[in-house]
Design an enzyme around this catalytic site. Structure first.
Site, PDB file in Angstrom:
ATOM      1  NE  ARG A 121      -4.071  -2.032   1.814  1.00 33.17           N
ATOM      2  CZ  ARG A 121      -4.073  -3.094   2.603  1.00 33.17           C
ATOM      3  NH1 ARG A 121      -3.234  -3.167   3.606  1.00 33.17           N
ATOM      4  NH2 ARG A 121      -4.921  -4.077   2.401  1.00 33.17           N
ATOM      5  CE  LYS A 143      -0.740  13.898 -14.350  1.00 34.43           C
ATOM      6  NZ  LYS A 143      -1.076  14.448 -15.678  1.00 34.43           N
ATOM      7  CD  GLU A 185       6.523  16.409 -22.589  1.00 39.00           C
ATOM      8  OE1 GLU A 185       6.047  17.453 -22.115  1.00 39.00           O
ATOM      9  OE2 GLU A 185       5.829  15.398 -22.805  1.00 39.00           O
ATOM     10  CE  LYS A 213       5.259  17.351 -14.127  1.00 39.10           C
ATOM     11  NZ  LYS A 213       5.277  16.139 -14.897  1.00 39.10           N
ATOM     12  CD  GLU A 223      -4.039  16.184 -15.146  1.00 37.46           C
ATOM     13  OE1 GLU A 223      -2.845  16.216 -15.419  1.00 37.46           O
ATOM     14  OE2 GLU A 223      -4.843  15.371 -15.630  1.00 37.46           O
ATOM     15  NE  ARG A 227       0.616  16.882 -12.561  1.00 37.79           N
ATOM     16  CZ  ARG A 227       1.307  16.069 -11.802  1.00 37.79           C
ATOM     17  NH1 ARG A 227       1.101  16.059 -10.494  1.00 37.79           N
ATOM     18  NH2 ARG A 227       2.211  15.258 -12.321  1.00 37.79           N
ATOM     19  CG  ASN A 231      -2.166  16.648 -19.639  1.00 36.86           C
ATOM     20  OD1 ASN A 231      -1.291  15.807 -19.745  1.00 36.86           O
ATOM     21  ND2 ASN A 231      -2.952  16.740 -18.585  1.00 36.86           N
ATOM     22  CG  HIS A 234       0.725  15.863 -23.387  1.00 42.74           C
ATOM     23  ND1 HIS A 234       1.407  17.036 -23.613  1.00 42.74           N
ATOM     24  CD2 HIS A 234       1.604  15.041 -22.764  1.00 42.74           C
ATOM     25  CE1 HIS A 234       2.636  16.927 -23.144  1.00 42.74           C
ATOM     26  NE2 HIS A 234       2.791  15.737 -22.631  1.00 42.74           N
ATOM     27  CG  HIS A 238      -1.428  10.800 -24.482  1.00 41.70           C
ATOM     28  ND1 HIS A 238      -1.998  11.288 -23.333  1.00 41.70           N
ATOM     29  CD2 HIS A 238      -0.098  10.845 -24.275  1.00 41.70           C
ATOM     30  CE1 HIS A 238      -1.047  11.618 -22.474  1.00 41.70           C
ATOM     31  NE2 HIS A 238       0.118  11.359 -23.022  1.00 41.70           N
ATOM     32  CG  HIS A 250       5.403  11.416 -24.740  1.00 38.86           C
ATOM     33  ND1 HIS A 250       4.020  11.411 -24.734  1.00 38.86           N
ATOM     34  CD2 HIS A 250       5.773  12.418 -23.903  1.00 38.86           C
ATOM     35  CE1 HIS A 250       3.588  12.354 -23.921  1.00 38.86           C
ATOM     36  NE2 HIS A 250       4.630  12.979 -23.408  1.00 38.86           N
TER      37      HIS A 250
HETATM   38  N1  GLY Z   1       3.069  15.012 -17.658  1.00 39.82           N
HETATM   39  C1  GLY Z   1       2.038  15.848 -17.193  1.00 39.82           C
HETATM   40  C2  GLY Z   1       1.947  15.923 -15.711  1.00 39.82           C
HETATM   41  O1  GLY Z   1       2.821  15.445 -15.012  1.00 39.82           O
HETATM   42  O2  GLY Z   1       0.986  16.435 -15.192  1.00 39.82           O
END
Ligand code: GLY
Length: 347
Positions: A121, A143, A185, A213, A223, A227, A231, A234, A238, A250
């Protein structure tokens, strides 16, 4: 940001879960300082192609180490790889006091982080990032996850590392393609804050991206809003990755997605033609990336895949430029999405 000789340190502020991202040449040597004092064992998740290892430094600090080399290629970012790591944790007797260390690019740190979030956990994880994409994005912000056939990163958790080491020694061994992906990026950050990132030295460019970031993650870890800006480009990216079975990588896909987002914003009357041209100039001219759709990819497939995106809470959802800057836009019509796809060049 703290500047010390050839080292930069950026703090990700998340209360008691705050941590440092340290950037510099040879910085991997600091690994033992980042693992919990309680750790007796470490599982190192890495890949055979990663140019260096951290095992010796961990062993010298009195930690027993087991290394797991995961497969190369996005198809190994899977539940099967996750299960394999869980079973290694079991056979190694990893406890809650121990640690998982991810040494590699975004795929490795995403899986290592997810494994750490799930084992017993949740146990400590430290990332040693070895690619430009990883350093400026994937390794930062907690993430984690794996892909399903139905989409990228659909299974995962938010699980913050105890610290991140971005060892710029690794960048010398990157292929031109991997460097291009990092640039994709970075171009995203260019549009988020308008900084002249290319005017900075490499270490400062990485540190500035991490700083941007870290600021966003610190204000919206899960998010709920801000946040989502990370994206930018993105949603289509994706879909392209999946539609091309990851033959478009990517960062390359993000570059295409950034220019597509500009066309879509123009289609919706949010920005001018001039701003679309600026997107192209930055992505293609300054960052040296192709912004054309790959040949043979069907628009219907891309649209179906974009419907499955995690951001799609209310119809097709994109992060789009506009008079208020870049922001999430929900319930975008399929007609607008299709028209913007038709505006894209095809290579
Ligand atoms: N890669 C986008 C984020 O970490 O929110």
């Amino acid at each position: 940001m703290a500047v010390m000789n050839n080292q930069r340190t950026v703090r990700v502020e998340l209360g008691e879960r705050s941590y440092n991202v340290v950037i510099g040449a040879g910085i991997r040597k600091q690994i033992a300082q980042l693992v919990p004092a309680t750790a007796k064992r470490a599982i190192v998740v890495t890949q055979a192609t990663i140019p260096f290892s951290v095992e010796e430094d961990l062993v010298n600090a009195g930690i027993s180490v087991r290394t797991i080399n995961i497969g190369l290629g996005e198809e190994f970012k899977s539940i099967a790889t996750f299960e394999m790591i869980m079973r290694e944790c079991a056979s190694f007797g990893l406890t809650r006091n121990d640690v998982i260390v991810g040494v590699g690019g975004g795929m490795v740190t995403d899986i290592a982080g997810f494994a750490a979030s799930a084992w017993h956990r949740g146990i400590a994880v430290v990332h040693v990032s070895t690619t430009l994409v990883g350093m400026v994005d994937a390794a930062i912000g907690g993430k984690t996850g794996v892909n399903l056939a139905e989409g990228k990163n659909l299974v995962g958790a938010f699980w913050q590392p105890r610290g991140v080491l971005c060892d710029t020694d690794a960048l010398a061994s990157l292929s031109p393609r991997e460097t291009r992906c990092g640039n994709g990026e970075m171009a995203k950050y260019h549009f988020l804050v308008g900084d002249d990132l290319l005017g900075l030295s490499l270490i400062d460019r990485i540190a500035r991206c991490v700083e941007i970031k870290a600021d966003i993650v610190g204000s919206d870890e899960r998010e709920g809003g801000r946040r989502m800006l990370l994206n930018y480009g993105h949603t289509l990216a994706h879909a392209i990755e999946i539609a091309t079975e990851f033959s478009v990588a990517h960062g390359e896909a993000v570059a295409i997605g950034l220019v597509y987002a500009a066309h879509l914003a123009r289609e919706l009357g949010r920005i001018s033609d001039e701003r679309v041209t600026q997107h192209r100039q930055v992505v293609e001219g300054e960052y040296g990336l192709s912004c054309a759709l790959p040949n043979g990819v069907h628009h219907d497939e891309l649209i179906a895949l974009m419907h499955g995106d995690k951001k799609a809470l209310s119809g097709l959802t994109f992060v789009l430029d506009g008079i208020n800057g870049v922001e999430p836009v929900t319930a975008v019509s399929v007609d607008a999405v299709r028209s913007a796809l038709n505006r894209m060049e095809v290579r």
